[in-house]
Design a protein around this motif. Sequence first.
Motif, PDB file in Angstrom:
ATOM      1  N   SER A   1      42.297  13.972  38.629  1.00 26.39           N
ATOM      2  CA  SER A   1      42.354  13.906  40.197  1.00 26.39           C
ATOM      3  C   SER A   1      43.777  13.247  40.579  1.00 26.39           C
ATOM      4  O   SER A   1      44.360  13.656  41.485  1.00 26.39           O
ATOM      5  N   LEU A   2      44.247  12.193  39.508  1.00 24.07           N
ATOM      6  CA  LEU A   2      45.536  11.874  39.694  1.00 24.07           C
ATOM      7  C   LEU A   2      46.633  13.017  39.770  1.00 24.07           C
ATOM      8  O   LEU A   2      47.771  12.927  40.375  1.00 24.07           O
ATOM      9  N   MET A   3      46.512  13.786  38.509  1.00 25.80           N
ATOM     10  CA  MET A   3      47.679  14.858  38.427  1.00 25.80           C
ATOM     11  C   MET A   3      47.636  15.980  39.414  1.00 25.80           C
ATOM     12  O   MET A   3      48.527  16.531  39.826  1.00 25.80           O
ATOM     13  N   ALA A   4      46.326  16.204  39.785  1.00 26.01           N
ATOM     14  CA  ALA A   4      46.005  17.299  40.971  1.00 26.01           C
ATOM     15  C   ALA A   4      46.708  16.881  42.229  1.00 26.01           C
ATOM     16  O   ALA A   4      47.549  17.478  43.011  1.00 26.01           O
ATOM     17  N   SER A   5      46.421  15.506  42.637  1.00 28.64           N
ATOM     18  CA  SER A   5      46.824  14.904  43.824  1.00 28.64           C
ATOM     19  C   SER A   5      48.246  14.826  43.851  1.00 28.64           C
ATOM     20  O   SER A   5      49.032  14.892  44.968  1.00 28.64           O
ATOM     21  N   SER A   6      49.041  14.576  42.766  1.00 33.35           N
ATOM     22  CA  SER A   6      50.359  14.539  42.668  1.00 33.35           C
ATOM     23  C   SER A   6      51.171  15.734  43.060  1.00 33.35           C
ATOM     24  O   SER A   6      52.412  15.856  43.414  1.00 33.35           O
ATOM     25  N   ARG A   7      50.380  16.955  42.953  1.00 33.89           N
ATOM     26  CA  ARG A   7      51.155  18.257  43.245  1.00 33.89           C
ATOM     27  C   ARG A   7      50.800  18.703  44.508  1.00 33.89           C
ATOM     28  O   ARG A   7      51.332  19.706  45.166  1.00 33.89           O
ATOM     29  N   LEU A   8      50.129  17.941  45.356  1.00 34.95           N
ATOM     30  CA  LEU A   8      49.684  18.190  46.756  1.00 34.95           C
ATOM     31  C   LEU A   8      50.131  17.122  47.633  1.00 34.95           C
ATOM     32  O   LEU A   8      49.308  16.308  47.951  1.00 34.95           O
ATOM     33  N   VAL A  36      44.578  23.046  42.179  1.00 32.00           N
ATOM     34  CA  VAL A  36      45.436  22.754  43.587  1.00 32.00           C
ATOM     35  C   VAL A  36      45.361  23.889  44.167  1.00 32.00           C
ATOM     36  O   VAL A  36      45.154  23.701  45.442  1.00 32.00           O
ATOM     37  N   ARG A  37      45.691  25.054  43.782  1.00 35.85           N
ATOM     38  CA  ARG A  37      45.751  26.317  44.545  1.00 35.85           C
ATOM     39  C   ARG A  37      44.156  26.400  45.272  1.00 35.85           C
ATOM     40  O   ARG A  37      44.076  26.973  46.120  1.00 35.85           O
ATOM     41  N   LEU A  38      43.153  26.308  44.403  1.00 33.80           N
ATOM     42  CA  LEU A  38      41.834  26.408  45.089  1.00 33.80           C
ATOM     43  C   LEU A  38      41.692  25.543  46.183  1.00 33.80           C
ATOM     44  O   LEU A  38      41.009  25.994  47.063  1.00 33.80           O
ATOM     45  N   ALA A  39      41.872  24.140  45.857  1.00 31.09           N
ATOM     46  CA  ALA A  39      41.821  23.442  47.099  1.00 31.09           C
ATOM     47  C   ALA A  39      42.657  23.716  48.146  1.00 31.09           C
ATOM     48  O   ALA A  39      42.027  23.614  49.330  1.00 31.09           O
ATOM     49  N   GLU A  40      43.747  24.168  48.004  1.00 30.00           N
ATOM     50  CA  GLU A  40      44.649  24.663  49.419  1.00 30.00           C
ATOM     51  C   GLU A  40      44.044  25.802  50.094  1.00 30.00           C
ATOM     52  O   GLU A  40      44.081  25.893  51.119  1.00 30.00           O
TER      53      GLU A  40
END
Length: 350
Positions: free
Chosen positions: A149-156, A122-126
């Motif tokens: 993908s579900l877990m990462a999206s839940s944090r952004l 998530v930090r990389l994507a942001e």
Amino acid sequence: MTASAAWDERHDAPIRQWADLALFHPQDERTHYVISPAPDRGEKHPLRTLFQPGRGSDLIVVLHGAIARDKYELPRFEWLGTLSARTENVLYVADPTLSLASDLQIGWYVGTTEADVIGRVVRLAERVRVTRGLGRVLFMGGSAGGFASLMASSRLPGSRALSFNPQITIDEYYNRFVERFLKVALPEYPDFASARAALPNRLSVLDAYPSTARMLNRALIVQNSGDEFHMENHLGHLARQVSLPADRAVSEDGNLEFDVRYFSDGHSMPYRHVLLRYLDLTLTRWDEERIVKDDDVFPLDEVSTERGSTDESSVDVPIGVSASTVAMTGRDAPTKSTGPLPHAREGQEL
């Protein structure tokens, strides 16, 4: 960043090193980046990513499933051939969890107790979104990559997830793979329940999605109805928690949508043209109540032209291969129920 770059022959891209994710800034050419671990975060292995710059402001983050380690090398960049012609910005991210052991085939981007890989993704994507001046972020993956993908999206907040045939809770997967993962990645816990209690929102989508009303993102889960094991033990569990039918359904708030269709028997992904159709619909209908509508057509009868086709330049394999062709070992029973074997696509490099 290093002054000069080595060359990645397998992925046809230069390799560049970065010492600090917080300073990462991708260039204007397709590049394989190796981002050093941050010891203060408990990280011991680099994060490998391939960034494919595009036009427009959308960022697609692609996360992968399992890999047969005796046949294929790390890093794995899923669907590289399938998405190579996309005009969006695409970020392929390999799971550093697999670097913990040479025989670890699936890691769900969990990492270890200290090193939270989903948080790192998530930090990389942001970081890519901000430094490239981008806007919308879509996390995309299948099976273990669908879970991630579900877990990462839940944090952004504001992001989307496009998840194909995901696992929902890790210990509902097959015993051999779960037990090896726990032994390698989370050895300090006596069992999965203890690990899940100690690591909230990291080992189960049920923890990250307690109700659709609490979601700060939106997600589309595409599930193959021919995969009885994942229908019952994964999608079924999430559907019951959020009070939706395990069918074509969308929550009243529009945050969570299921699209259940038959692709083939077993743990199979949709064919390439169907997968791209779902991707196009997700991006086109970003803010609409439903992504998949009743009158949408998915030409599943055209699969005969794709079966057995490959994209040699990208080392891609056809999407939709049946579970009967699986090459991975470990025909043991799943933790809670019986079901089909892991899909062959998970044991091959894409």
